[in-house]
Design a protein around this motif. Sequence first.
Motif, PDB file in Angstrom:
ATOM      1  N   PRO A 132      -8.688  -2.301  -7.613  1.00 24.60           N
ATOM      2  CA  PRO A 132      -8.123  -1.949  -8.917  1.00 24.60           C
ATOM      3  C   PRO A 132      -6.639  -2.293  -8.949  1.00 24.60           C
ATOM      4  N   PHE A 133      -5.992  -2.074 -10.081  1.00 29.49           N
ATOM      5  CA  PHE A 133      -4.561  -2.325 -10.192  1.00 29.49           C
ATOM      6  C   PHE A 133      -3.815  -1.144  -9.586  1.00 29.49           C
ATOM      7  N   LEU A 134      -3.170  -1.391  -8.442  1.00 25.65           N
ATOM      8  CA  LEU A 134      -2.373  -0.369  -7.765  1.00 25.65           C
ATOM      9  C   LEU A 134      -0.926  -0.841  -7.848  1.00 25.65           C
ATOM     10  N   ASN A 135      -0.191  -0.390  -8.809  1.00 29.77           N
ATOM     11  CA  ASN A 135       1.157  -0.932  -9.017  1.00 29.77           C
ATOM     12  C   ASN A 135       2.036  -0.616  -7.808  1.00 29.77           C
ATOM     13  N   GLY A 136       2.445  -1.682  -7.109  1.00 30.69           N
ATOM     14  CA  GLY A 136       3.257  -1.499  -5.910  1.00 30.69           C
ATOM     15  C   GLY A 136       2.443  -1.389  -4.654  1.00 30.69           C
ATOM     16  N   GLY A 137       1.113  -1.322  -4.781  1.00 26.69           N
ATOM     17  CA  GLY A 137       0.260  -1.311  -3.593  1.00 26.69           C
ATOM     18  C   GLY A 137      -0.130   0.080  -3.151  1.00 26.69           C
ATOM     19  N   PRO A 243       4.336  -1.593 -16.355  1.00 28.29           N
ATOM     20  CA  PRO A 243       3.322  -2.635 -16.582  1.00 28.29           C
ATOM     21  C   PRO A 243       2.358  -2.245 -17.696  1.00 28.29           C
ATOM     22  N   LYS A 244       2.045  -3.186 -18.561  1.00 27.27           N
ATOM     23  CA  LYS A 244       1.074  -2.944 -19.638  1.00 27.27           C
ATOM     24  C   LYS A 244       0.300  -4.234 -19.895  1.00 27.27           C
ATOM     25  N   SER A 267      -8.656   7.564  -6.861  1.00 28.04           N
ATOM     26  CA  SER A 267      -7.929   8.276  -7.917  1.00 28.04           C
ATOM     27  C   SER A 267      -7.584   7.349  -9.078  1.00 28.04           C
ATOM     28  N   VAL A 268      -7.105   6.141  -8.765  1.00 25.13           N
ATOM     29  CA  VAL A 268      -6.747   5.180  -9.816  1.00 25.13           C
ATOM     30  C   VAL A 268      -7.960   4.866 -10.687  1.00 25.13           C
ATOM     31  N   LEU A 269      -9.122   4.750 -10.042  1.00 24.50           N
ATOM     32  CA  LEU A 269     -10.339   4.382 -10.771  1.00 24.50           C
ATOM     33  C   LEU A 269     -10.933   5.548 -11.557  1.00 24.50           C
ATOM     34  N   LYS A 276      -3.838   3.865 -18.124  1.00 21.71           N
ATOM     35  CA  LYS A 276      -2.470   3.934 -18.650  1.00 21.71           C
ATOM     36  C   LYS A 276      -1.820   2.554 -18.664  1.00 21.71           C
ATOM     37  N   PHE A 277      -2.237   1.707 -17.722  1.00 21.35           N
ATOM     38  CA  PHE A 277      -1.673   0.356 -17.635  1.00 21.35           C
ATOM     39  C   PHE A 277      -2.489  -0.661 -18.426  1.00 21.35           C
ATOM     40  N   ALA A 278      -3.791  -0.392 -18.550  1.00 24.75           N
ATOM     41  CA  ALA A 278      -4.698  -1.365 -19.172  1.00 24.75           C
ATOM     42  C   ALA A 278      -5.452  -0.687 -20.311  1.00 24.75           C
TER      43      ALA A 278
END
Length: 316
Positions: A132-137, A243-244, A267-269, A276-278
């Motif tokens: 998934p998108f993990l901003n910053g890893g 990021p958006k 948690s992100v998923l 919130k980002f997508a």
Amino acid sequence: MNMEQQVEHSHLQIRGLSLHVAQAGKGELGTVVFLHGFPEIWYSWRHQMLAVAAAGYRAVAPDWRGYGLSDQPPEPEAASYDDLVEDLLAILDALSIPKAFLVAKDFGAMPAYEFALHHPSRTCGVMCLGIPFLNGGSSFTSLPEGFYILRWREPGRAEADFWRYDVKRVVRTISCSSLGSEIPIAKEDQEIMDLADLSTPLPEWFTEDDLAVYASLYEKSGFRYPMEMPYRSLHKRKPIEDPKFQVPVFVVMGEKDYVFKFPGVESVLKDGIMEKFAPDLKITYIPEGSHFVQEQFPDKVNDLLVSFLKGHPVSA
């Protein structure tokens, strides 16, 4: 026609390197660019390339710099994810592709997400498998020292470990240790290659012939650059400010993918963080799917992929 007849191979001069690109299909409905992870190469997408070509799209699958049939960068230790984003942009330009769908796997997801954020006008949509998108890893500080990413971050350690065996055994060990739902972790007195259980047969969807293709390509490229990208470059990545995504994002996860156990991933998923980002986000889980879900269940992934493409027609 078999795959060899349908897939065309060429080399593009991209930012001072000759990069190998596999292509299939005419592209009446648009272009789909496939971005591989490790220990993979363009061949990882063989099933998806033929499916999107049959559906009316152009499939483009490069070998990242330093991988497969692409050139080795002169300074592997200077590897950066920015290079992959810039390479991707240059590939689209070289092939006269105004905008494309990006389909990515494993570490290939990171430049795919970043490309979509930085170049929304060149992106039709993003479908990522396993990440998934993990901003910053993700932070791995909570994982044991024997966690494979922490081991491979150490300069020279993986190279010394891999050097003990032929390339085919190395690729087999890495692939098979990534099939389960448990994170590959070595004990204190072990190296990652010691996790191999050579008595375990290959899964039916990953044949000896497939393994031979992977091994032949890693015999050419070696593992020097693949250790720098992704593993020794992760710390260089910086979070993107606010990021958006302006394009549709589709995440497909195998329910048995060990990446679920990475800190922050579940948690992100499942806690709505990625939404919130997508704003235009879809998440789908494939029961029994491993980290190699696109090879393990190609028909399921192909159906999801073609449905995603058809659901977002490219305007002229």
